[in-house]
Motif scaffolding. Structure first.
Motif, PDB file in Angstrom:
ATOM      1  N   LYS A   1     -27.843  56.117 -94.020  1.00 39.66           N
ATOM      2  CA  LYS A   1     -28.287  54.718 -94.012  1.00 39.66           C
ATOM      3  C   LYS A   1     -28.068  54.102 -95.377  1.00 39.66           C
ATOM      4  O   LYS A   1     -27.713  52.928 -95.498  1.00 39.66           O
ATOM      5  CB  LYS A   1     -29.781  54.661 -93.687  1.00 39.66           C
TER       6      LYS A   1
ATOM      7  N   PRO B   1     -17.089  47.862 -83.895  1.00 41.72           N
ATOM      8  CA  PRO B   1     -17.623  47.548 -85.225  1.00 41.72           C
ATOM      9  C   PRO B   1     -18.596  46.368 -85.138  1.00 41.72           C
ATOM     10  O   PRO B   1     -18.449  45.500 -84.269  1.00 41.72           O
ATOM     11  CB  PRO B   1     -16.382  47.194 -86.039  1.00 41.72           C
ATOM     12  N   LEU B   2     -19.557  46.351 -86.025  1.00 39.06           N
ATOM     13  CA  LEU B   2     -20.548  45.269 -86.040  1.00 39.06           C
ATOM     14  C   LEU B   2     -19.883  43.909 -86.252  1.00 39.06           C
ATOM     15  O   LEU B   2     -20.340  42.902 -85.694  1.00 39.06           O
ATOM     16  CB  LEU B   2     -21.581  45.552 -87.143  1.00 39.06           C
ATOM     17  N   SER B   3     -18.788  43.893 -87.009  1.00 36.03           N
ATOM     18  CA  SER B   3     -18.093  42.621 -87.255  1.00 36.03           C
ATOM     19  C   SER B   3     -17.636  41.979 -85.945  1.00 36.03           C
ATOM     20  O   SER B   3     -17.673  40.758 -85.796  1.00 36.03           O
ATOM     21  CB  SER B   3     -16.900  42.830 -88.183  1.00 36.03           C
TER      22      SER B   3
ATOM     23  N   MET C   1     -20.473  40.335 -84.357  1.00 36.70           N
ATOM     24  CA  MET C   1     -20.812  39.103 -85.089  1.00 36.70           C
ATOM     25  C   MET C   1     -19.840  37.977 -84.747  1.00 36.70           C
ATOM     26  O   MET C   1     -20.242  36.818 -84.608  1.00 36.70           O
ATOM     27  CB  MET C   1     -20.814  39.367 -86.600  1.00 36.70           C
TER      28      MET C   1
ATOM     29  N   MET D   1     -19.481  41.230 -92.626  1.00 40.74           N
ATOM     30  CA  MET D   1     -19.524  42.521 -91.937  1.00 40.74           C
ATOM     31  C   MET D   1     -18.174  43.245 -92.040  1.00 40.74           C
ATOM     32  O   MET D   1     -18.125  44.462 -92.207  1.00 40.74           O
ATOM     33  CB  MET D   1     -19.898  42.327 -90.463  1.00 40.74           C
ATOM     34  N   ILE D   2     -17.090  42.480 -91.964  1.00 41.06           N
ATOM     35  CA  ILE D   2     -15.754  43.076 -92.115  1.00 41.06           C
ATOM     36  C   ILE D   2     -15.645  43.720 -93.493  1.00 41.06           C
ATOM     37  O   ILE D   2     -15.186  44.852 -93.637  1.00 41.06           O
ATOM     38  CB  ILE D   2     -14.646  42.005 -91.896  1.00 41.06           C
TER      39      ILE D   2
ATOM     40  N   MET E   1      -9.803  50.973 -81.036  1.00 44.38           N
ATOM     41  CA  MET E   1     -11.208  50.912 -81.466  1.00 44.38           C
ATOM     42  C   MET E   1     -11.377  51.617 -82.809  1.00 44.38           C
ATOM     43  O   MET E   1     -10.778  52.640 -83.051  1.00 44.38           O
ATOM     44  CB  MET E   1     -12.084  51.615 -80.429  1.00 44.38           C
ATOM     45  N   ARG E   2     -12.220  51.018 -83.636  1.00 47.97           N
ATOM     46  CA  ARG E   2     -12.468  51.623 -84.941  1.00 47.97           C
ATOM     47  C   ARG E   2     -13.696  52.523 -84.864  1.00 47.97           C
ATOM     48  O   ARG E   2     -14.629  52.239 -84.128  1.00 47.97           O
ATOM     49  CB  ARG E   2     -12.676  50.531 -85.982  1.00 47.97           C
TER      50      ARG E   2
ATOM     51  N   GLU F   1     -22.616  50.876 -82.837  1.00 44.28           N
ATOM     52  CA  GLU F   1     -22.092  52.222 -82.577  1.00 44.28           C
ATOM     53  C   GLU F   1     -22.286  52.583 -81.096  1.00 44.28           C
ATOM     54  O   GLU F   1     -21.383  53.116 -80.452  1.00 44.28           O
ATOM     55  CB  GLU F   1     -22.809  53.242 -83.481  1.00 44.28           C
TER      56      GLU F   1
ATOM     57  N   MET G   1     -26.342  48.147 -86.801  1.00 36.38           N
ATOM     58  CA  MET G   1     -25.281  49.153 -86.969  1.00 36.38           C
ATOM     59  C   MET G   1     -25.347  50.194 -85.845  1.00 36.38           C
ATOM     60  O   MET G   1     -24.324  50.580 -85.282  1.00 36.38           O
ATOM     61  CB  MET G   1     -25.429  49.861 -88.323  1.00 36.38           C
TER      62      MET G   1
ATOM     63  N   THR H   1     -18.162  44.655 -95.358  1.00 34.08           N
ATOM     64  CA  THR H   1     -19.111  45.771 -95.395  1.00 34.08           C
ATOM     65  C   THR H   1     -18.482  47.021 -94.782  1.00 34.08           C
ATOM     66  O   THR H   1     -18.592  48.123 -95.340  1.00 34.08           O
ATOM     67  CB  THR H   1     -20.397  45.401 -94.617  1.00 34.08           C
ATOM     68  N   GLU H   2     -17.823  46.851 -93.672  1.00 33.15           N
ATOM     69  CA  GLU H   2     -17.185  47.987 -92.986  1.00 33.15           C
ATOM     70  C   GLU H   2     -16.062  48.572 -93.843  1.00 33.15           C
ATOM     71  O   GLU H   2     -15.846  49.776 -93.859  1.00 33.15           O
ATOM     72  CB  GLU H   2     -16.664  47.545 -91.614  1.00 33.15           C
TER      73      GLU H   2
ATOM     74  N   TRP I   1     -14.849  52.375 -92.807  1.00 32.47           N
ATOM     75  CA  TRP I   1     -14.424  52.396 -91.405  1.00 32.47           C
ATOM     76  C   TRP I   1     -12.924  52.627 -91.366  1.00 32.47           C
ATOM     77  O   TRP I   1     -12.200  52.273 -92.303  1.00 32.47           O
ATOM     78  CB  TRP I   1     -14.709  51.058 -90.723  1.00 32.47           C
TER      79      TRP I   1
ATOM     80  N   PHE J   1     -30.504  45.135 -90.091  1.00 32.27           N
ATOM     81  CA  PHE J   1     -29.104  45.511 -90.287  1.00 32.27           C
ATOM     82  C   PHE J   1     -28.815  46.932 -89.794  1.00 32.27           C
ATOM     83  O   PHE J   1     -27.838  47.153 -89.069  1.00 32.27           O
ATOM     84  CB  PHE J   1     -28.753  45.385 -91.782  1.00 32.27           C
ATOM     85  N   LEU J   2     -29.683  47.885 -90.132  1.00 34.27           N
ATOM     86  CA  LEU J   2     -29.423  49.275 -89.725  1.00 34.27           C
ATOM     87  C   LEU J   2     -29.519  49.449 -88.210  1.00 34.27           C
ATOM     88  O   LEU J   2     -28.769  50.235 -87.622  1.00 34.27           O
ATOM     89  CB  LEU J   2     -30.380  50.241 -90.444  1.00 34.27           C
TER      90      LEU J   2
ATOM     91  N   ARG K   1     -16.662  54.667 -87.088  1.00 33.89           N
ATOM     92  CA  ARG K   1     -17.297  54.762 -88.377  1.00 33.89           C
ATOM     93  C   ARG K   1     -17.445  56.219 -88.789  1.00 33.89           C
ATOM     94  O   ARG K   1     -17.790  57.067 -87.978  1.00 33.89           O
ATOM     95  CB  ARG K   1     -18.688  54.107 -88.296  1.00 33.89           C
TER      96      ARG K   1
ATOM     97  N   ASP L   1     -17.614  50.514 -96.424  1.00 32.28           N
ATOM     98  CA  ASP L   1     -18.315  51.659 -95.843  1.00 32.28           C
ATOM     99  C   ASP L   1     -17.332  52.704 -95.293  1.00 32.28           C
ATOM    100  O   ASP L   1     -17.744  53.735 -94.790  1.00 32.28           O
ATOM    101  CB  ASP L   1     -19.235  51.132 -94.726  1.00 32.28           C
TER     102      ASP L   1
ATOM    103  N   ALA M   1     -24.642  52.721 -95.863  1.00 31.12           N
ATOM    104  CA  ALA M   1     -24.416  51.484 -95.116  1.00 31.12           C
ATOM    105  C   ALA M   1     -25.061  50.302 -95.854  1.00 31.12           C
ATOM    106  O   ALA M   1     -24.447  49.236 -95.983  1.00 31.12           O
ATOM    107  CB  ALA M   1     -24.991  51.599 -93.709  1.00 31.12           C
TER     108      ALA M   1
ATOM    109  N   HIS N   1     -19.783  51.019 -79.044  1.00 29.52           N
ATOM    110  CA  HIS N   1     -18.420  51.451 -79.374  1.00 29.52           C
ATOM    111  C   HIS N   1     -17.573  50.352 -79.983  1.00 29.52           C
ATOM    112  O   HIS N   1     -16.407  50.149 -79.585  1.00 29.52           O
ATOM    113  CB  HIS N   1     -17.720  52.014 -78.123  1.00 29.52           C
TER     114      HIS N   1
ATOM    115  N   HIS O   1     -22.161  58.987 -92.174  1.00 30.66           N
ATOM    116  CA  HIS O   1     -22.717  58.667 -93.490  1.00 30.66           C
ATOM    117  C   HIS O   1     -24.165  58.302 -93.302  1.00 30.66           C
ATOM    118  O   HIS O   1     -24.633  58.055 -92.194  1.00 30.66           O
ATOM    119  CB  HIS O   1     -21.967  57.501 -94.104  1.00 30.66           C
TER     120      HIS O   1
END
Lengths: 86, 86
Positions: free
Chosen positions: A9, B70-72, B75, A75-76, A1-2, B65, B61, A78-79, A84, B57-58, A4, A82, A12, B68, A7
């Motif tokens: 808002k 990633p948002l990707s 998606m 999203m990938i 599991m990744r 989280e 996110m 974005t992460e 991740w 989006f936030l 984050r 960001d 992000a 547990h 950080h």
């Protein structure tokens, strides 16, 4: 599991904006063209790319479509922006 | 490149809700627990899972989280539910 990193808002939203801009520039599209395809004003696209807008899921879907990629790919990216970690 | 089938906003929101619910149930979490972790009311989580809310989006996110992952990943699952094609 990744997981984050901690950080704000702003970070992000900035990461999302950067991912969108990179994708748009790769496709050699203007903000106006992306805006037209996503039914958004050009200045709204500018704001998103600058991390100034907290866009909704449906708007994200339209933007992904305008950028010819699945939202998951944005999203990938974005992460990755960001920070991740695997 | 993957292309999204024509469909309504409702279907996209339903796909997102289904992806969230599947993930939550896999983790054996209640809507209340996810809500608490994401700082959302339980009934708001219910609405999202039922495809009745176009979350930002936030908020996505925070939900990722709380779930547990990633948002990707959410998606990718959403696109699968929503009938994207390779």
């Amino acid at each position: 599991m990744r997981k984050r990193k901690k950080h704000g808002k702003e970070q992000a939203l900035k990461a999302l904006g950067d991912a969108m801009r990179h994708r748009r520039v790769d496709l050699k599209l203007t903000q106006e063209e992306v805006g037209k395809a996503a039914k958004l004003h050009r200045t709204y696209v500018t704001d998103i790319e600058n991390g100034l807008r907290n866009v909704s899921f449906l708007t994200l879907m339209r933007l992904a479509e305008a950028l010819h990629c699945p939202l998951s790919l944005l999203m990938i990216e974005t992460e990755r922006q960001d920070g991740w970690e695997m």
